[in-house]
Design an enzyme around this catalytic site. Structure first.
Site, PDB file in Angstrom:
ATOM      1  N   ASP A 142      28.388  -8.057   0.861  1.00 59.24           N
ATOM      2  CA  ASP A 142      29.729  -7.843   1.444  1.00 59.24           C
ATOM      3  C   ASP A 142      30.804  -8.087   0.384  1.00 59.24           C
ATOM      4  O   ASP A 142      31.805  -7.374   0.320  1.00 59.24           O
ATOM      5  CB  ASP A 142      29.973  -8.786   2.627  1.00 59.24           C
ATOM      6  CG  ASP A 142      29.661  -8.117   3.958  1.00 59.24           C
ATOM      7  OD1 ASP A 142      28.800  -7.211   3.963  1.00 59.24           O
ATOM      8  OD2 ASP A 142      30.272  -8.488   4.978  1.00 59.24           O
TER       9      ASP A 142
ATOM     10  N   TYR B 193      17.101 -16.659   8.319  1.00 59.04           N
ATOM     11  CA  TYR B 193      17.370 -15.853   9.522  1.00 59.04           C
ATOM     12  C   TYR B 193      16.136 -15.737  10.422  1.00 59.04           C
ATOM     13  O   TYR B 193      16.250 -15.418  11.598  1.00 59.04           O
ATOM     14  CB  TYR B 193      17.859 -14.448   9.148  1.00 59.04           C
ATOM     15  CG  TYR B 193      19.232 -14.400   8.498  1.00 59.04           C
ATOM     16  CD1 TYR B 193      20.008 -15.541   8.357  1.00 59.04           C
ATOM     17  CD2 TYR B 193      19.751 -13.208   8.029  1.00 59.04           C
ATOM     18  CE1 TYR B 193      21.255 -15.487   7.749  1.00 59.04           C
ATOM     19  CE2 TYR B 193      21.004 -13.150   7.423  1.00 59.04           C
ATOM     20  CZ  TYR B 193      21.749 -14.299   7.289  1.00 59.04           C
ATOM     21  OH  TYR B 193      22.977 -14.237   6.688  1.00 59.04           O
TER      22      TYR B 193
ATOM     23  N   ASP C 162      23.078 -11.092   2.107  1.00 54.10           N
ATOM     24  CA  ASP C 162      24.020 -10.719   3.170  1.00 54.10           C
ATOM     25  C   ASP C 162      25.452 -10.967   2.678  1.00 54.10           C
ATOM     26  O   ASP C 162      26.334 -10.100   2.769  1.00 54.10           O
ATOM     27  CB  ASP C 162      23.707 -11.609   4.388  1.00 54.10           C
ATOM     28  CG  ASP C 162      24.375 -11.131   5.654  1.00 54.10           C
ATOM     29  OD1 ASP C 162      25.060 -10.093   5.603  1.00 54.10           O
ATOM     30  OD2 ASP C 162      24.220 -11.804   6.688  1.00 54.10           O
TER      31      ASP C 162
ATOM     32  N   ASP D  25      26.080 -19.662  -6.287  1.00 54.43           N
ATOM     33  CA  ASP D  25      27.520 -19.978  -6.377  1.00 54.43           C
ATOM     34  C   ASP D  25      28.121 -19.339  -7.623  1.00 54.43           C
ATOM     35  O   ASP D  25      29.217 -18.763  -7.582  1.00 54.43           O
ATOM     36  CB  ASP D  25      27.769 -21.495  -6.330  1.00 54.43           C
ATOM     37  CG  ASP D  25      26.715 -22.306  -7.067  1.00 54.43           C
ATOM     38  OD1 ASP D  25      25.706 -21.726  -7.520  1.00 54.43           O
ATOM     39  OD2 ASP D  25      26.894 -23.524  -7.208  1.00 54.43           O
TER      40      ASP D  25
END
Ligand code: NAD
Length: 360
Positions: free
Chosen positions: A251, A136, A247, A223
């Protein structure tokens, strides 16, 4: 006097932050809470999503209480002017490198999760996400497109994934120290089988872990972690990972708890100055309808009391008040199930404030 910068932002930001402020006002503490625009709201007012006056207010405060930023209507703006740049700008300006995202499944909400009750019941995990590095923030980044706006094949876009040893070391220490206060287990999530950045991450985590012999450390590829989080989430305790993986995984973890509207977060710098915000975004789809869940923001305010304001007792009281309201069967639409009472955003805030009044 405790000085707090209140930055509601866009979408449901104003509605949910208002409820957290209402709850804080019940505490027998003296607050100076000043509001400033941020995100799309600030762009509309000043032409920039993070005006200097907003940074100045935050700079002169002990903590930031943040709502959310973003709306699809700003998607056509140049990237530096988009609302989301405000949150990235604040993280960078204040060096907020450590993001704490607890995912707790309250007993009353076991049925609200999309997973089976036995998988999520009793869940209490802490995701620690590095917040100021990774892809980012890495340079160089860019996009090359043809001037006629077509994509015949030679154009490209790129971002750079990057971490330095000191950046990894400091988040590793945060994770091991958090684990010392919990069940003394850290899972570090990476992609070291493919990415050099995350081979370094794994090596540094292993090295820092040697200073915390009482904490066990295991490594997991991202993963696999994504899969294990829905298969057997209770096997995790403290999870530490980079900015992008964190991130996404946080969620995912939010849905284990029933709703993203339940998940608070704290972003701290090395001096424990922090920005406190719900883990969710500005939810433009439900903005202005009075149906957003304010509990993630209220619980973020509790984290603010505990981490930045040294008011652990007040924090526990706010958390107890939330639990009390859930036990009484009050639910916003996102966590509603049959047999419970559906309430609006402000009714939920009122109920928490009322419960808190009986506790202080
Ligand atoms: P979102 O988190 O805003 O919403 C995802 C879904 O969850 C939506 O259906 C929404 O209605 C629901 N939801 C979110 N919060 C809720 C709450 N408190 N109560 C009930 N339901 C809730 O994510 P999105 O739709 O992908 O993004 C919307 C905007 O938010 C975008 O502009 C995005 O960039 C921005 N965003 C901002 C932040 C931040 O401010 N830190 C974080 C994530 C996304």
């Amino acid at each position: 006097m405790i000085k707090i910068a209140v930055l509601p932002g866009d979408g449901i930001g104003q509605e949910i932050v208002q409820e957290a402020v209402k709850v804080l006002r019940v505490l027998p503490l003296s607050f100076d809470m000043q509001e400033a625009p941020v995100g799309g709201t600030a762009y509309d007012l000043t032409g920039h999503p993070l005006p200097q006056s907003t940074i100045d207010l935050a700079q002169n405060s002990q903590a930031i209480l943040f709502g959310a930023v973003g709306d699809w209507k700003y998607d056509t703006l140049d990237r530096p002017l988009r609302p989301e740049q405000a949150i990235l700008g604040l993280r960078k300006h204040f060096g907020l490198f450590a993001n704490f995202r607890p995912a707790i499944c309250y007993p009353e909400l076991v049925g609200a999760s999309s997973l089976k009750p036995e998988i999520v019941s009793g869940l209490d995990i802490l995701i620690i996400r590095e917040l100021t590095g990774d892809i980012y923030f890495g340079q160089p980044r860019g996009k090359r497109i043809a001037s006629d706006g077509h994509f015949p094949g030679s154009e490209e876009a790129f971002d750079t994934m990057r971490y330095s040893v000191p950046e990894i070391e400091r988040i590793a220490h945060v994770a091991f120290q958090a684990a010392q206060k919990r069940s003394k287990r850290v899972t570090s999530v990476d992609k070291s089988n493919v990415l050099e950045t995350f081979q370094l991450w794994r090596d540094v985590l292993t090295c820092v872990g040697k200073s915390y012999p009482e904490v066990s450390l295991d490594h997991m590829y991202v993963d696999n972690a994504a899969m294990q989080l829905v298969k057997e989430p209770k096997k995790f305790d403290v999870v530490v990972t980079g900015n992008m993986f964190g991130d996404i995984l946080s969620d995912e973890a939010s849905m284990l708890t029933g709703s993203i509207g339940m998940l608070p977060s704290a972003s701290l710098n090395k001096d424990n100055f922090g920005l406190y915000e719900p883990s969710h975004g500005s939810a433009p789809d439900i903005a202005g309808k009075g149906i957003a869940n304010p509990l993630a923001t209220i619980l973020s305010a509790a984290m603010m009391l505990r981490f930045s304001l040294n008011q652990a007792q007040a924090a526990s009281l706010v958390e107890k008040a939330v639990q009390h309201v859930l036990s009484n069967g009050l639910r916003t639409a996102d966590i509603y199930s049959e047999g419970t009472q559906k309430v609006s955003t402000s009714e939920m805030g009122d109920a928490v404030a009322k419960a808190l009044k009986t506790l202080v």
